[in-house]
Enzyme design. Sequence first.
Site, PDB file in Angstrom:
ATOM      1  N   ARG A 107     -43.057 -31.901  10.241  1.00 48.75           N
ATOM      2  CA  ARG A 107     -42.134 -32.880  10.806  1.00 48.75           C
ATOM      3  C   ARG A 107     -40.753 -32.731  10.174  1.00 48.75           C
ATOM      4  O   ARG A 107     -40.632 -32.660   8.953  1.00 48.75           O
ATOM      5  CB  ARG A 107     -42.652 -34.304  10.590  1.00 48.75           C
ATOM      6  N   HIS A 152     -32.804 -40.033  12.444  1.00 47.25           N
ATOM      7  CA  HIS A 152     -33.388 -40.551  11.202  1.00 47.25           C
ATOM      8  C   HIS A 152     -32.259 -41.044  10.303  1.00 47.25           C
ATOM      9  O   HIS A 152     -31.887 -40.390   9.330  1.00 47.25           O
ATOM     10  CB  HIS A 152     -34.214 -39.467  10.507  1.00 47.25           C
ATOM     11  N   GLU A 198     -37.985 -45.521  12.196  1.00 45.65           N
ATOM     12  CA  GLU A 198     -37.893 -46.824  11.533  1.00 45.65           C
ATOM     13  C   GLU A 198     -36.681 -47.670  11.915  1.00 45.65           C
ATOM     14  O   GLU A 198     -35.856 -48.012  11.058  1.00 45.65           O
ATOM     15  CB  GLU A 198     -37.882 -46.636  10.009  1.00 45.65           C
ATOM     16  N   ASN A 338     -45.163 -45.474   9.347  1.00 46.34           N
ATOM     17  CA  ASN A 338     -44.826 -45.140   7.969  1.00 46.34           C
ATOM     18  C   ASN A 338     -45.328 -46.260   7.069  1.00 46.34           C
ATOM     19  O   ASN A 338     -44.926 -47.414   7.219  1.00 46.34           O
ATOM     20  CB  ASN A 338     -43.314 -44.989   7.788  1.00 46.34           C
ATOM     21  N   TYR A 340     -46.533 -47.294   2.938  1.00 44.62           N
ATOM     22  CA  TYR A 340     -46.585 -46.944   1.519  1.00 44.62           C
ATOM     23  C   TYR A 340     -47.296 -47.991   0.667  1.00 44.62           C
ATOM     24  O   TYR A 340     -47.923 -47.652  -0.321  1.00 44.62           O
ATOM     25  CB  TYR A 340     -45.166 -46.772   0.962  1.00 44.62           C
ATOM     26  N   GLU A 412     -45.580 -41.122   7.570  1.00 50.13           N
ATOM     27  CA  GLU A 412     -45.128 -41.057   6.180  1.00 50.13           C
ATOM     28  C   GLU A 412     -46.113 -41.800   5.300  1.00 50.13           C
ATOM     29  O   GLU A 412     -46.537 -42.911   5.623  1.00 50.13           O
ATOM     30  CB  GLU A 412     -43.737 -41.690   5.984  1.00 50.13           C
TER      31      GLU A 412
END
Length: 633
Positions: A107, A152, A198, A338, A340, A412
């Site tokens: 990506r 992005h 995002e 994404n 985390y 991500e």
Amino acid sequence: MANQWPPFWANLIVASKSIDDAALKLSSKPFASLPELIMVYRIEKLSALNVEGGYLDDGKGLSNWDIFSHIPGKIKNNENGDVADDDYHLFLEDIEIAHSLGVNAYRFSISWARILPRGRFGEVNPSGIKFYNKIIDNLLVRGIEPFVTTQHFDLPQELEDRYGSWLSPLIQEDFVLFAETCFKSFGDRVKYWITINEPNMFAEMAYVRGTYPPAHCSAPFGNCSVGNSDVEPLIVVHNMLLSHAKAVKLYREHFQPKQGGSIGLIAHSHMYEPLRDEESDRQAVSRALAFTGCWAIDPLVFGDYPPEMRQYHGSALPRFSPEETEFVKGSIDFIGLNHYSTLYAKDCIHSPCNLGGDHFIRGFTYTTGERDGILIGELTGVERFYVVPRGMEKIVDYVSKRYNNMPIYVTENGYSPPQTEQASDFLHDVARIKFHKGYLSALARAIRNGANVRGYFVWSLIDNFEWAGGYSSTFGLYYVDRQTLKRTPKLSVKWYEDFLTNRSRGSNKEGFKNGNEGSQHSRKGKNIIIARTEAHCPWTVRLPKLQDHIISYHCASMPQLSKNKAWLMKTSEAMGSGNMRFHLFISVRNHFGITNDVGIDPKCCIALFHEKDCFRPNKTLWPIGFPVCIYPV
């Protein structure tokens, strides 16, 4: 749900070389019922800004981040992305690093300012087109699928100067032109498009906190010279979603029927848990989820913003016209997620809160990583990113249920160590291995529960320029020396490579399988390796998924290559490989062939000789201008 997976994309890529047993031993306990996944591994070309450098090379225009990162105090240690990891000049090295891991997807993002330096107020930059063509072609020749993000966080500074970029509906026209240019230039080979990365996180950082360009905010969220943190983010996301939907409409009407790709958008989302065992905090969890990831995804699936947002924002939340609703609704083929970390959520409707939790933009919810003096998980090198593997299972399950089990790519997921960590620990990154093992195990549970997860991307291949954090956050599997830009593998590289290729002892604990062994999609003994001929073919190219795309094959005799016979014999002699005994021609679908600048027939042929035999085929057989070695595996 497992037996309903589509035949080809039923494989998630995850992977590893032999490592220290104590640190990296993998359990032999298999997840027998876990469907195979296609693992997708992301190199940090993500935003071009993170890795590319070459910020004024070959006709590129200035981006918003080029300007912002040169304002003193905006970036940690006053660093910038002028050079970054110099991927603009070292992209072949980085692609080869990714390839050496055994990944089958890559990506990266395209710099808007490199393709259209002045947006629609200027011309397309041919050097920018050429650069990304080289990346795409070099990925495909290695059997790696490009996943391309068009936007992005970065855009031409001229669009900010002329009309305020995402605060103006005028940007929709600019974005559609940019997307169309990308579809036209790269869509014959790119089969996975992500329009915008995002939008919810970008609005948070650029228009709520004001720590990303254009640095708009208001109290109590930040101290900016301009901005309204309660209103501007809503306008920005609205324009981003309309830009996305218009680009998708264009793609589906003019490009997708011929190119056959798919298109989606990425949202960032923490998972949330109630701070207190109270119904009000459980409701706060629902609002926190709605006001983050669902803010970006709900309109693209259902045609409107989350009802939780409508309830509290009222007239401040923009509305889609009936015509807009028509093309916004259903404008994604897959969801990019994404993820985390996980945070606690506390209700601010019935309880006092600070730090902005009592504002509309936060959904009247206060979030924190601490409860009763105890952290929700281990600290990392990024504020509010704690190590909480269970959150991966929960957020994937939530997204899957909310959006009727749409295909999901975890686009991500990664770990940066606390910045107090000793320099000697940067390469011996056992904590990163532990992080990925924990999160992948949680993802496997979500898949077993029925989530339609199609892929998983690690953030990131190499340490890079991490936005306002500069180079202090180190998410990479490879360490990058800031003086020499040399890439050095960390311990996690060995673990990940073995995990991807199933070379570790026994089955990997997470239960994932790759396409190299035991997969119905890649039969043992039929994979091939292709390599560039330079002395002893040091540049190796694997096509592990070739068998899935074979249309036909046939044997041929030596006279069919008579034009190249002299060169073939000379090369064979130089390689010390003896006589060429047979040839096998394989006709492969276009997107696994190579479409270069000259253009070729939708099918290309690959010749398979005995080990170490090399040849320079003509363009009707193999459309690459350099010698090729092909080995049976």
